[in-house]
Design a protein around this motif. Structure first.
Motif, PDB file in Angstrom:
ATOM      1  N   ILE A 172      48.967 -13.641  18.115  1.00 42.65           N
ATOM      2  CA  ILE A 172      49.421 -12.258  18.062  1.00 42.65           C
ATOM      3  C   ILE A 172      49.285 -11.670  16.650  1.00 42.65           C
ATOM      4  O   ILE A 172      49.144 -10.457  16.486  1.00 42.65           O
ATOM      5  CB  ILE A 172      50.868 -12.144  18.582  1.00 42.65           C
ATOM      6  N   GLU A 173      49.290 -12.530  15.632  1.00 39.57           N
ATOM      7  CA  GLU A 173      49.145 -12.005  14.265  1.00 39.57           C
ATOM      8  C   GLU A 173      47.798 -11.344  14.029  1.00 39.57           C
ATOM      9  O   GLU A 173      47.638 -10.561  13.083  1.00 39.57           O
ATOM     10  CB  GLU A 173      49.405 -13.090  13.224  1.00 39.57           C
TER      11      GLU A 173
ATOM     12  N   ALA B 179      54.404  -4.189  23.237  1.00 46.00           N
ATOM     13  CA  ALA B 179      53.466  -5.259  23.565  1.00 46.00           C
ATOM     14  C   ALA B 179      54.033  -6.092  24.697  1.00 46.00           C
ATOM     15  O   ALA B 179      55.249  -6.237  24.828  1.00 46.00           O
ATOM     16  CB  ALA B 179      53.175  -6.144  22.350  1.00 46.00           C
ATOM     17  N   HIS B 180      53.122  -6.643  25.519  1.00 44.09           N
ATOM     18  CA  HIS B 180      53.504  -7.573  26.571  1.00 44.09           C
ATOM     19  C   HIS B 180      53.742  -8.951  25.950  1.00 44.09           C
ATOM     20  O   HIS B 180      52.809  -9.585  25.453  1.00 44.09           O
ATOM     21  CB  HIS B 180      52.377  -7.683  27.597  1.00 44.09           C
ATOM     22  N   ILE B 181      54.975  -9.394  25.964  1.00 42.80           N
ATOM     23  CA  ILE B 181      55.333 -10.718  25.442  1.00 42.80           C
ATOM     24  C   ILE B 181      56.470 -11.265  26.306  1.00 42.80           C
ATOM     25  O   ILE B 181      57.310 -10.511  26.796  1.00 42.80           O
ATOM     26  CB  ILE B 181      55.809 -10.667  23.974  1.00 42.80           C
TER      27      ILE B 181
ATOM     28  N   THR C 213      57.476 -17.878  25.529  1.00 37.58           N
ATOM     29  CA  THR C 213      58.836 -18.359  25.299  1.00 37.58           C
ATOM     30  C   THR C 213      59.699 -17.291  24.639  1.00 37.58           C
ATOM     31  O   THR C 213      59.204 -16.257  24.174  1.00 37.58           O
ATOM     32  CB  THR C 213      58.812 -19.591  24.392  1.00 37.58           C
ATOM     33  N   ALA C 214      60.988 -17.596  24.539  1.00 37.08           N
ATOM     34  CA  ALA C 214      61.904 -16.714  23.817  1.00 37.08           C
ATOM     35  C   ALA C 214      61.479 -16.578  22.359  1.00 37.08           C
ATOM     36  O   ALA C 214      61.525 -15.480  21.785  1.00 37.08           O
ATOM     37  CB  ALA C 214      63.334 -17.257  23.908  1.00 37.08           C
TER      38      ALA C 214
ATOM     39  N   ARG D 277      59.135 -13.636  17.649  1.00 34.86           N
ATOM     40  CA  ARG D 277      58.036 -13.649  16.668  1.00 34.86           C
ATOM     41  C   ARG D 277      57.135 -12.418  16.836  1.00 34.86           C
ATOM     42  O   ARG D 277      56.729 -11.800  15.850  1.00 34.86           O
ATOM     43  CB  ARG D 277      57.216 -14.924  16.855  1.00 34.86           C
ATOM     44  N   GLY D 278      56.858 -12.039  18.075  1.00 35.76           N
ATOM     45  CA  GLY D 278      56.037 -10.857  18.315  1.00 35.76           C
ATOM     46  C   GLY D 278      56.692  -9.590  17.806  1.00 35.76           C
ATOM     47  O   GLY D 278      56.038  -8.733  17.205  1.00 35.76           O
ATOM     48  N   VAL D 279      58.002  -9.460  18.039  1.00 39.71           N
ATOM     49  CA  VAL D 279      58.730  -8.286  17.548  1.00 39.71           C
ATOM     50  C   VAL D 279      58.674  -8.227  16.030  1.00 39.71           C
ATOM     51  O   VAL D 279      58.440  -7.161  15.437  1.00 39.71           O
ATOM     52  CB  VAL D 279      60.191  -8.324  18.039  1.00 39.71           C
ATOM     53  N   GLU D 280      58.872  -9.369  15.380  1.00 39.34           N
ATOM     54  CA  GLU D 280      58.884  -9.401  13.915  1.00 39.34           C
ATOM     55  C   GLU D 280      57.502  -9.132  13.333  1.00 39.34           C
ATOM     56  O   GLU D 280      57.363  -8.338  12.380  1.00 39.34           O
ATOM     57  CB  GLU D 280      59.400 -10.756  13.437  1.00 39.34           C
ATOM     58  N   LEU D 281      56.473  -9.753  13.873  1.00 36.21           N
ATOM     59  CA  LEU D 281      55.131  -9.622  13.300  1.00 36.21           C
ATOM     60  C   LEU D 281      54.546  -8.224  13.505  1.00 36.21           C
ATOM     61  O   LEU D 281      53.915  -7.667  12.604  1.00 36.21           O
ATOM     62  CB  LEU D 281      54.191 -10.663  13.896  1.00 36.21           C
TER      63      LEU D 281
END
Length: 318
Positions: free
Chosen positions: A179-180, A198-200, A205-206, A211-215
């Motif tokens: 995702i990065e 984004a679709h995550i 996983t949780a 991680r997706g929200v943060e990145l």
């Protein structure tokens, strides 16, 4: 928070009155318009019958196989693309949708609109005004996770600077690439004032959700149901005011959740996560919004008052 329709909505759920439910304002913030429209309208206009999938799909490939069989090349022209857009507004109008968030994938600009961004915008706005002017269109920019990030950046150039676009969304196989890789796109989108989605956490996983929200500095997550397995991630979503746009029937049909009664939306909502209820792909999942509310009520996943609160949340201005 209540509105004029709350008592009617709750009464309609308790009486199992789907027709009355369809008259009550709702939102659909997670709708892929190619599969998000009225099957009756499509059949009326084209003679093409599109049945929904009645079982449980084993893999995403099963879903792609269904799509190839019933959508596929038959709809890969500009006129048929426009018909699918029309069908989505017809569906929204019939189901009492007052806020509809849909949009074209960036590759579709060249494929169907000769790279004319003004025409693409016009097609969506025209369908909105012609078919369902009472519906607020939140036009979205779509990104496929299967595409190289540099390719997507090039495709995005015509989209930047148009205030009509409300959000950007990344979808497709969560495991296709890290995702990065999409950080430069989301930095640019944030500078453009877009709401970041984004679709995550549909398949991941949780920790993937956090991680997706943060990145990507996300405002909202499409699905995000994997967050239910971690108290830490649930609290992270609450503390950072991250909305999850959840699609229960889709989750069951794709085998991500065993049954509606135990769907993660119950725990997420009751812990205080910002959640909304949405359709995903109506043509394949038979998942229009009124049915989604009624199914969750009938399964005793949430109470009528809780479902009304979620309905009002989807209509809330952010």
């Amino acid at each position: 928070m209540k509105d004029f329709y709350s008592d009617k909505f709750i009464e309609s759920l308790k009486k199992h009155d789907i027709d009355k439910l369809r008259t009550i304002p709702k939102s659909d913030l997670h709708n892929h318009f190619v599969l998000g429209g009225s099957r009756e309208y499509i059949q009326l206009q084209t003679g093409i019958e599109i049945p929904f999938f009645k079982g449980v799909l084993s893999t995403m490939q099963d879903m792609h196989d269904w799509n190839n069989m019933y959508i596929g090349e038959r709809f890969n022209t500009k006129e048929m693309r426009k018909l699918l857009i029309d069908a989505t507004f017809v569906q929204a109008k019939e189901d009492g949708i007052k806020i509809l968030e849909i949009g074209e994938d960036v590759w579709g600009l060249g494929e169907f609109f000769e790279n004319n961004i003004e025409e693409l915008i016009h097609v969506f706005e025209d369908a909105n005004q012609r078919i369902a002017p009472e519906v607020e269109l939140r036009l979205q920019i779509g990104l496929s996770r299967h595409c190289d990030a540099n390719y997507l950046l090039r495709c995005l150039e015509p989209f930047w600077g148009h205030n009509i676009f409300y959000s950007i969304d990344l979808y497709g196989d969560e495991f296709t690439q890290p995702i990065e890789n999409f950080i430069p796109i989301y930095k640019k989108a944030k500078n453009e004032g877009l709401r970041l989605k984004a679709h995550i956490g549909e398949w991941g996983t949780a920790d993937d959700v956090k991680r997706g929200v943060e990145l990507l500095e996300l405002d909202e997550v499409q699905h995000g149901i994997a967050a239910v397995s971690s108290a830490e991630v649930i609290q992270f979503l609450i503390d950072n005011h991250i909305r999850l746009n959840i699609t229960p029937t889709s989750n069951v049909k794709l085998g991500r959740v065993q049954e509606l009664k135990t769907h993660p939306i119950r725990k997420l909502y009751r812990y205080g996560v910002d959640v909304t209820l949405n359709s995903d792909d109506i043509l394949i999942f038979d998942s229009d919004i009124s049915k989604e509310y009624l199914r969750l009520y009938d399964a005793e996943t949430l109470t009528a008052d809780e479902l009304n609160d979620i309905r009002l949340n989807g209509l809330r201005r952010l």
